[in-house]
Design a protein around this motif. Sequence first.
Motif, PDB file in Angstrom:
ATOM      1  N   GLY A 581       0.774  -1.353   0.047  1.00 34.42           N
ATOM      2  CA  GLY A 581      -0.127   0.057   0.211  1.00 34.42           C
ATOM      3  C   GLY A 581       0.865   1.476  -0.180  1.00 34.42           C
ATOM      4  O   GLY A 581       0.437   2.043  -0.165  1.00 34.42           O
ATOM      5  N   GLN A 582       2.481   1.097  -0.425  1.00 35.74           N
ATOM      6  CA  GLN A 582       3.449   2.445  -0.268  1.00 35.74           C
ATOM      7  C   GLN A 582       3.520   3.064  -1.750  1.00 35.74           C
ATOM      8  O   GLN A 582       3.055   2.291  -2.702  1.00 35.74           O
ATOM      9  CB  GLN A 582       3.897   1.923   0.952  1.00 35.74           C
ATOM     10  N   LEU A 583       3.688   4.287  -1.870  1.00 33.72           N
ATOM     11  CA  LEU A 583       4.052   4.366  -3.203  1.00 33.72           C
ATOM     12  C   LEU A 583       5.157   4.551  -3.061  1.00 33.72           C
ATOM     13  O   LEU A 583       6.133   4.927  -3.066  1.00 33.72           O
ATOM     14  CB  LEU A 583       3.750   6.101  -3.110  1.00 33.72           C
ATOM     15  N   TYR A 584       5.300   4.148  -5.150  1.00 34.17           N
ATOM     16  CA  TYR A 584       6.270   3.887  -4.890  1.00 34.17           C
ATOM     17  C   TYR A 584       6.754   4.966  -6.659  1.00 34.17           C
ATOM     18  O   TYR A 584       5.446   5.461  -7.670  1.00 34.17           O
ATOM     19  CB  TYR A 584       7.436   2.970  -5.788  1.00 34.17           C
ATOM     20  N   VAL A 585       7.637   5.064  -6.743  1.00 34.54           N
ATOM     21  CA  VAL A 585       7.963   6.671  -7.711  1.00 34.54           C
ATOM     22  C   VAL A 585       9.816   6.093  -8.419  1.00 34.54           C
ATOM     23  O   VAL A 585      10.735   5.341  -7.967  1.00 34.54           O
ATOM     24  CB  VAL A 585       8.217   7.879  -7.429  1.00 34.54           C
ATOM     25  N   CYS A 586       9.315   6.722  -9.261  1.00 33.46           N
ATOM     26  CA  CYS A 586      11.239   6.342 -10.604  1.00 33.46           C
ATOM     27  C   CYS A 586      10.985   7.766 -11.375  1.00 33.46           C
ATOM     28  O   CYS A 586      10.055   8.641 -11.885  1.00 33.46           O
ATOM     29  CB  CYS A 586      10.906   4.779 -11.204  1.00 33.46           C
ATOM     30  N   GLY A 587      12.139   7.819 -12.135  1.00 28.07           N
ATOM     31  CA  GLY A 587      12.121   9.314 -12.851  1.00 28.07           C
ATOM     32  C   GLY A 587      13.833   9.221 -13.210  1.00 28.07           C
ATOM     33  O   GLY A 587      14.738   8.318 -13.127  1.00 28.07           O
ATOM     34  N   LEU A 588      13.874  10.188 -13.943  1.00 29.16           N
ATOM     35  CA  LEU A 588      15.278  10.423 -15.026  1.00 29.16           C
ATOM     36  C   LEU A 588      15.374  11.893 -14.381  1.00 29.16           C
ATOM     37  O   LEU A 588      15.051  13.030 -14.046  1.00 29.16           O
ATOM     38  CB  LEU A 588      15.420  10.061 -16.313  1.00 29.16           C
ATOM     39  N   ARG A 589      16.628  12.455 -15.206  1.00 32.46           N
ATOM     40  CA  ARG A 589      17.069  13.781 -14.690  1.00 32.46           C
ATOM     41  C   ARG A 589      17.550  13.558 -16.623  1.00 32.46           C
ATOM     42  O   ARG A 589      18.663  13.231 -17.415  1.00 32.46           O
ATOM     43  CB  ARG A 589      18.257  13.686 -14.530  1.00 32.46           C
ATOM     44  N   GLY A 590      16.919  13.899 -17.112  1.00 34.17           N
ATOM     45  CA  GLY A 590      16.951  14.651 -18.799  1.00 34.17           C
ATOM     46  C   GLY A 590      17.325  15.646 -18.858  1.00 34.17           C
ATOM     47  O   GLY A 590      18.874  16.826 -19.207  1.00 34.17           O
TER      48      GLY A 590
END
Length: 727
Positions: A581-590
């Motif tokens: 039930g937890q929030l997972y986030v992902c991303g990048l540096r462009g």
Amino acid sequence: MRHLLLLLLVALATLRAGEAPRWGQMDYGPTLGCSLQIGSEYVLRALIVRLDQQQQTYVAYDLETMRVAALWTGGFIDGKGVVFNGEHHAQPKPMGRILFSNPVGPGWAKNGSFSDPRPLYKAAYNVPAGGNEMTREGQPMPQDWVAYRGHHLSRMGIVLSYTVLGCAVLEQPFLGPDGQFRRRIEMRGRTTDMRLILAPTSIPCGVSDGVRIVLEGDQQVAVLPPPRGAVPELEQFIFTYDGKPAPAMPGGLADGMASAVALWPATVTTQAVLSTSDAPHVVDTITAPDDNPWKSWMRFGGLDFFSDGRRAALCTWSGDVWIVSGLDAMKALTWKRYASGLQEPLGLEITAGGIVLTCRNAIMRLHDRNHDGEADYYEAFNADIHLTRHFHEFALDLKRDRVGNFYFAKGATPGRGGPDFDLWSQHNGCFFRLSPDGKQLDVVARGLRAPNGIGIGPNSEMTAGDNQGSWVPACPLNRIRAGGFVGVPDGVPGDVKPTKRDPPILWFPLDVDNSSGCQVWAPDERWGPFAGRMLHLSYGKSSLFSVMTQEVGEVMQGAVTRFPLSFASGIMRARFHPGDGQLYVCGLRGWQTNGARDGAFQRVRYTGKAVVMASGYAVTRDGVELTFSQPLDKAEAENPDNWNVTQFNLLWSRKYGSPEVSVADATKHARDPVAVAKATLKADGRTVALRLPGIRPVDCLVITPRIATADGTAITATIHATINVVP
């Protein structure tokens, strides 16, 4: 100048973080989808197939027309372009020596003609010296003529699947024993003669028995004779590019596709890093496999969870899909490379039919047919997208509603970051709905500029963030409605352009969010007192916001407050884990982000501690009401001096962004102070009514409290709001 400075800042940030550009080191695998410049022409849906590693021989197919676009040897590509080296307004080119290329146009004839049926568009921007200013690039061919269906990774090599005039075709490019290029084509259900482009007349070509070569201008065309008698179950044709006879080959391509060799059998193990903070919400790190055998560049653009709760799939901007397991224990994590060579995937959904991805060239669906943990069939789930060569025209995010429809958005093509939009694609700046079977692609709304993240709520609410720029005065959180228009008029087809945009839920001041990510809704109380609440990600500020909304008739307006959390990269995508039930986030540096790392995958975990934040916002006839998650100290809450309120408007125009414009005097660039005549704590002990004389619609209302909870905890986090309508 703005973009030159931006590139310089990106380069400096890269050096500071100690992470060198990775494109030249990365093993992209046996295929790569990309935009490719060949001479003065562009192949916007190129599939590059590696034919050998020793001589570095490659063939590029144009997936729009199913022609062989070019064959070259002696190198891969030069690595220019935003996804490779960060360069804007450039596409990669083949390295080494081009052996031959075929001009833009259908690879197969219809009714004996190779005339391109797609309309010409004027490419008024970034035309190379001596290039043709008119182009058909970026448009799908009519489906009843030719259509790319996908490609297989088999023991025999790469096999392309497509249809021509309703006939199923499999094609394998390969090198013969003498190192010369060959094409093996198998067809089922052919009922008439067919013609396909081979190569320019300077290349000696050989064909199978019964096939003849004719010349059309300076091109060699293979003419397949009409089948004799009943429709043949299977036909095989071999084409050589050294003038030698084309020998028959045993077996069929479909037989070889039954099994594939695992390309990446090794796994990579990392360790999760759990936060030791005692804050209500903390950030844990699911450590990415940056050190991997293939030098895969871990810039994450999408994520989703498998139903087992142990595993997640993530895609990278460079074209990989990785599967990480061990999320249930959050100790040792095992990473497995699942796919490679996709064209800039920036959205991902796991479905019963396979992993679906938003790629620049198509919506792709991956299949692991031999169950070895690697995709062996890359299916073109839907390839109806129109695109241009502009670096800015990303296909972004991927979400589903309750009945299985897919949603994603597409960037527009803003010249050099300024007012000159050269929009000649039908799909620039659109918000899309795709049917569950992938057959029907519909435009829901238009006017987006750089929508790096969307949201589909529990009741099928549609939202999209955007990025400040021309026609986008600041980052908006858009409410998307069917037939809506949300900002950029240049991208709307036709001569009559919109003169008014739909009001966003709220506008973000530039110092709060300069480049938005996606939206996601908290499903239940396991993540704290936010069940049913919308959350918003900032890619530019690497931040997470709680969104508070109010509906007045048909109009929605809202406010945000930032969680006191930091993230390692520009966060773009978010999912709530079905298990914990937890929030997972992902991303990048462009570019345009304060994120330090090239990419990150992190978890926002609720610890059970009391949350002290604003949790509700509503505009009233004479002011605003703010609700907080904890009871407030009455004396502090009701002291008007403890509330600092300012406001300003924005200018919607062709100019890049907008200054902060005084509400009182539109000729001034300033924030206006707003007097708080009275502050009243309501009976619930958590809601404060602020009376604001002269309240009126305003783009940005900035409220900074200096109050405390009943137990003495200070509350100073700013609330940023928009008033679209006063009830």
